[in-house]
Design a protein around this motif. Structure first.
Motif, short mmCIF file in Angstrom:
data_model
loop_
_atom_site.label_atom_id
_atom_site.label_comp_id
_atom_site.label_asym_id
_atom_site.label_seq_id
_atom_site.Cartn_x
_atom_site.Cartn_y
_atom_site.Cartn_z
N ILE A 35 0.84 -1.20 0.00
CA ILE A 35 0.00 0.00 0.00
C ILE A 35 0.88 1.26 0.00
N ALA A 36 1.91 1.25 0.87
CA ALA A 36 2.81 2.41 0.96
C ALA A 36 3.53 2.64 -0.37
N ALA A 37 4.00 1.57 -0.99
CA ALA A 37 4.71 1.67 -2.28
C ALA A 37 3.79 2.19 -3.37
N SER A 38 2.54 1.71 -3.36
CA SER A 38 1.55 2.14 -4.35
C SER A 38 1.28 3.65 -4.22
N LEU A 39 1.17 4.13 -2.98
CA LEU A 39 0.94 5.56 -2.74
C LEU A 39 2.13 6.40 -3.21
N CYS A 40 3.32 5.79 -3.20
CA CYS A 40 4.54 6.50 -3.65
C CYS A 40 4.85 6.21 -5.13
N LYS A 41 3.95 5.42 -5.76
CA LYS A 41 4.16 5.00 -7.16
C LYS A 41 5.51 4.30 -7.36
N THR A 42 5.83 3.41 -6.39
CA THR A 42 7.09 2.64 -6.41
C THR A 42 6.79 1.18 -6.74
N SER A 43 7.62 0.58 -7.59
CA SER A 43 7.42 -0.82 -7.98
C SER A 43 7.54 -1.75 -6.78
N THR A 44 6.74 -2.82 -6.81
CA THR A 44 6.75 -3.79 -5.70
C THR A 44 6.76 -5.22 -6.22
N ILE A 45 7.60 -6.05 -5.61
CA ILE A 45 7.54 -7.51 -5.79
C ILE A 45 7.30 -8.09 -4.41
N SER A 46 6.15 -8.74 -4.21
CA SER A 46 5.85 -9.33 -2.90
C SER A 46 6.18 -10.81 -2.88
N LEU A 47 6.64 -11.28 -1.71
CA LEU A 47 6.94 -12.70 -1.52
C LEU A 47 6.00 -13.24 -0.45
N ILE A 48 5.15 -14.20 -0.84
CA ILE A 48 4.19 -14.81 0.10
C ILE A 48 4.85 -16.05 0.70
N THR A 49 5.25 -15.92 1.98
CA THR A 49 6.02 -16.99 2.62
C THR A 49 5.12 -17.87 3.49
N GLY A 50 4.03 -18.35 2.92
CA GLY A 50 3.08 -19.14 3.70
C GLY A 50 1.95 -18.24 4.18
#
Length: 377
Positions: free
Chosen positions: A102-117
């Motif tokens: 959410i924070a990255a989206s508000l800053c228009k910054t690219s995000t790669i999320s890792l779902i660790t379970g």
């Protein structure tokens, strides 16, 4: 000019312990790495600084759902992203993924999320767990929609996200084999078990969902017939309601049914003297790091036929997969090693092969770095 990457975790220890090799690889590739987590201690800061990362702290209520505290976390992450001119945010575990995205989206910054379970929320059948599950799904759905890529550690979690429509149809996804294991840090050793004197070990947080009680019940059952068998528990205390009663553990330790070590810093030194690794978990794991460490050292594994765990065992080749929450199959699997101690060495060699071919941290980190390069370039 090098680009800036922000890695966000919910536990400061995990940044150096689980992501240390990943951070080192990113720095080697010319990236500047910022590593953020709540409650950074001097020890955490020193470890991350030694790796070459820039440690940062932010407030995070790791367990509860408090909108005011959660908004504060988002605001702080937003400030971190802006102040450090972050080019890519890489969060892992539930709250960092949601709030970091959410924070990255508000800053228009690219995000790669890792779902660790998917953790307790997706493991429990209680009304509270089901309620939390609905809220978590909505938060994931909202926060992940602008991610450049969502990476999972097993195909079951990816499938659940698709079926729950958490991901959009256009969402880019991938799967990696857990966080990987450093094969040099957990070196292979040949273990020969003596007849009747097999050493079983569980390494886990002392929560019910990890199957600690099942392990203790198995020890009670088998010590009657195999008094020389050893059942070791390594792990730190956890808070209620999930935390296992520490007095019950200590009573079994006093009566020599189990051997309780508490939290230890030198897990590889403990594991090299053990024979069989046990994790009867019914927690929604990514791929349990503790099992990967056991594979690398060369231990047969007994674990549950559940997402994240079933990826670590080829049944009857390097261990056994048992149903979750079931005592008798766990007792039977442990008894098999007590009656066939010579199998420990052969299965242990198969475990090491699996670690080398599938879970080597270098293979996994290379895969992650390629994704980061693609997004940033």
């Amino acid at each position: 000019m090098g680009k800036n990457i922000l890695i966000i975790a919910s536990l400061a220890n995990s940044l150096s312990h689980f992501r240390g090799d990943f951070i080192a690889e990113l720095i080697k590739q010319g990236y500047t790495v910022f590593a953020a987590a709540p409650e950074m201690t001097k020890k955490n800061i020193d470890k991350l600084s030694q790796l070459g990362a820039n440690p940062l702290s932010f407030d995070l209520d790791r367990t509860g759902l408090n909108p005011l505290k959660d908004l504060k976390s988002i605001q702080q992450l937003k400030s971190i992203i802006k102040e450090n001119k972050i080019d890519l945010v890489f969060p892992y575990t539930i709250k960092p993924v949601i709030y970091g995205s959410i924070a990255a989206s508000l800053c228009k910054t690219s995000t790669i999320s890792l779902i660790t379970g998917l953790g307790f929320t997706f493991s429990g059948a209680s009304k509270k767990a089901k309620f939390l599950q609905q809220i978590t799904k909505r938060l994931y759905r909202y926060s992940l929609r602008k991610n450049k890529l969502v990476i999972f550690q097993n195909k079951d979690d990816l499938q659940l996200f698709k079926e729950s429509r958490i991901l959009t149809k256009k969402q880019e996804t991938d799967i990696v084999n857990g966080s990987g294991v450093n094969l040099d840090r957990y070196p292979f050793r040949v273990a020969q078990a003596n007849s009747r004197n097999v050493k079983f070990v569980i390494v886990a947080r002392l929560i019910k969902e990890k199957g600690i009680q099942l392990f203790m019940d198995t020890a009670i059952e088998l010590k009657k017939v195999y008094p020389l068998a050893e059942f070791h528990i390594i792990g730190g205390q956890a808070d209620p309601p999930s935390g296992v009663n520490i007095d019950a553990i200590k009573r079994l330790d006093d009566s020599k049914i189990i051997i309780f070590h508490g939290l230890v810093n030198n897990v590889p030194d403990f594991l090299k003297d053990m024979h069989v690794f046990v994790l009867p978990t019914f927690y929604r794991e990514g791929v349990p790091r503790s099992i990967l460490e056991a594979l690398s050292i060369g231990m047969p594994v007994i674990t549950t036929n559940t997402p994240g765990c079933k990826e670590t065992v080829i049944p009857e080749k390097n261990g056994f997969l048992i149903p979750a929450k079931s005592l008798d199959p766990l007792v039977d699997a442990c008894r098999y090693f007590l009656e066939n101690p010579s199998i420990v060495e052969r299965m242990g060699q198969e475990s090491r092969k699996l670690a080398e071919n599938k879970f080597d941290v270098n293979i996994i980190n290379q895969h992650l770095v390629e994704h980061i390069n693609d997004v940033l370039n």
